[in-house]
Scaffold this active site. Structure first.
Site, PDB file in Angstrom:
ATOM      1  N   CYS A 112      31.067   7.797  56.859  1.00 42.12           N
ATOM      2  CA  CYS A 112      32.212   8.174  56.158  1.00 42.12           C
ATOM      3  C   CYS A 112      33.098   8.925  57.225  1.00 42.12           C
ATOM      4  O   CYS A 112      34.116   9.451  56.953  1.00 42.12           O
ATOM      5  CB  CYS A 112      31.873   9.007  55.018  1.00 42.12           C
ATOM      6  SG  CYS A 112      31.042   8.172  53.593  1.00 42.12           S
ATOM      7  N   HIS A 257      37.421  14.100  54.174  1.00 40.84           N
ATOM      8  CA  HIS A 257      36.907  12.807  53.410  1.00 40.84           C
ATOM      9  C   HIS A 257      36.575  12.895  51.905  1.00 40.84           C
ATOM     10  O   HIS A 257      36.116  14.273  51.548  1.00 40.84           O
ATOM     11  CB  HIS A 257      35.474  12.739  54.098  1.00 40.84           C
ATOM     12  CG  HIS A 257      34.700  11.686  53.439  1.00 40.84           C
ATOM     13  ND1 HIS A 257      35.110  10.352  53.219  1.00 40.84           N
ATOM     14  CD2 HIS A 257      33.473  11.749  52.961  1.00 40.84           C
ATOM     15  CE1 HIS A 257      34.200   9.812  52.307  1.00 40.84           C
ATOM     16  NE2 HIS A 257      33.090  10.519  52.391  1.00 40.84           N
ATOM     17  N   ASN A 287      35.136   7.728  46.136  1.00 37.47           N
ATOM     18  CA  ASN A 287      34.718   7.865  47.917  1.00 37.47           C
ATOM     19  C   ASN A 287      34.751   6.546  48.232  1.00 37.47           C
ATOM     20  O   ASN A 287      34.090   5.536  47.991  1.00 37.47           O
ATOM     21  CB  ASN A 287      33.139   8.229  47.861  1.00 37.47           C
ATOM     22  CG  ASN A 287      32.813   8.560  48.976  1.00 37.47           C
ATOM     23  OD1 ASN A 287      33.599   8.025  50.195  1.00 37.47           O
ATOM     24  ND2 ASN A 287      31.764   9.262  49.388  1.00 37.47           N
TER      25      ASN A 287
END
Length: 336
Positions: A112, A257, A287
């Site tokens: 990520c 993020h 996500n």
């Protein structure tokens, strides 16, 4: 030119198939309320069978190149956890499909944190004069590595891609990447992992008939990930603010993020930043790992949440574990 990396174009793409919380509740022991209250997510986009990460990367990359007004770049960096194949890297094929068959191209794996790592890598190539224009892409198809019976991961992740074009310029220009901070802690590697498929645990089971082995799915330890994400993103963000000579109050938008809205708010709280400066679009896309920051930037720009000249702070935390942050002043650029 001084060799500063300047943002010149932004493009994004998500697959058309939308999967709502209510749809997931039909096959998982969960509910729309459970997912929303714990993550802030209401829906996500998943690819149809046969669509790969490279397909999303090509579309986002093409849009970024169009937005930048030129299809000429010297380097393509693709941040992804879900490459089309273990070998070769996906980036060279993406470059070829974009009409860039002979440029340098490689994949970058920082989960990520991948997009922030890729920005720093591209900025380094420009500073070293290895490249004058770089296409940076974050693209993921997490739906292909999720355990369909695991409600703790299947409800969180979505598929998508975002890309930017960086060009050589001056640090005083809007869009210049002014400061970076990167870090990792490999002792925490088991917090976020796909155990099987590498040389440590080769994919021999994939050659046998029967159910897919559990070690081939994405696994995450949610509570410690939450704790470390907040701590590392806050510290990394502060390091970048210090290097840029900015105060938290001077930042117009924090684009973190998009893992969990509670993480984003907790980081803002630790920085002493008002929560209304936090950009949130995970409610719409989930996500998307390395794609999340460019997707959030595009959302903020198109929704009028970002204006040219405003200070922007980017920060991420991912598997490895890894973390990183970047500071820039938002430029007047089109979004594709």
């Amino acid at each position: 030119m001084s060799g500063a990396a300047v943002l010149a174009g932004l493009g994004t793409f998500v697959p058309p198939r939308v999967v709502t919380n209510d749809q997931l509740s039909l096959t998982l022991d969960t509910s729309d309320e459970w997912i929303r209250t714990r993550t802030g997510i209401t829906q996500r986009h998943w690819v149809d069978p046969g669509t790969a990460t490279g397909d999303l990367a090509v579309e986002a990359g093409r849009r970024a190149l169009t937005a930048a007004g030129s299809d000429a770049v010297d380097l393509v960096v693709l941040a992804t956890t879900t490459p089309d194949h273990p070998c070769p890297a996906t980036a060279p094929e993406v470059a070829a499909r974009l009409g860039l068959p002979h440029v340098a191209a490689f994949d970058l794996a920082a989960v990520c944190s991948g997009f922030v790592y890729a920005l720093a890598t591209a900025a380094g190539a420009i500073a070293a004069r290895t490249a004058t224009r770089v296409l940076v892409i974050g693209a993921e198809t997490y739906s292909t590595i999720l355990d369909p019976e695991d409600r703790t991961t299947s409800v969180i992740f979505g598929d998508g891609a975002g890309a930017v074009v960086l060009r050589a310029g001056e640090p005083e220009e809007p869009g210049a990447l002014l400061a970076h901070d990167l870090g990792s802690d490999g002792s925490l590697k088991d917090l976020i992992t796909v155990p099987g498929g590498g040389s440590r645990l080769p994919p021999t089971a994939a050659e046998k008939p029967g159910p897919r082995p559990a070690d081939s799915y994405f696994q995450m330890q949610g509570r410690p990930v939450f704790r470390h994400a907040v701590t590392r993103m806050a510290a990394s963000s502060q390091a970048v603010l210090d290097r840029a000579g900015w105060s938290a109050d001077s930042v117009a938008r924090f684009v973190g993020h998009q893992a969990n809205v509670r993480i984003l708010h907790a980081v803002a709280d630790q920085l002493g930043m008002a929560r209304d400066r936090v950009v949130v679009n995970l409610d719409r896309v989930g996500n998307t790992s390395a794609a999340s920051i460019p997707l959030a930037l595009a959302h903020a720009a198109t929704e009028g949440l970002l204006a040219p000249g405003e200070k922007v702070l980017l920060s991420a935390f991912g598997g490895g574990v890894t973390w990183g942050s970047t500071a820039l002043v938002w430029p007047d650029i089109p979004v594709g």
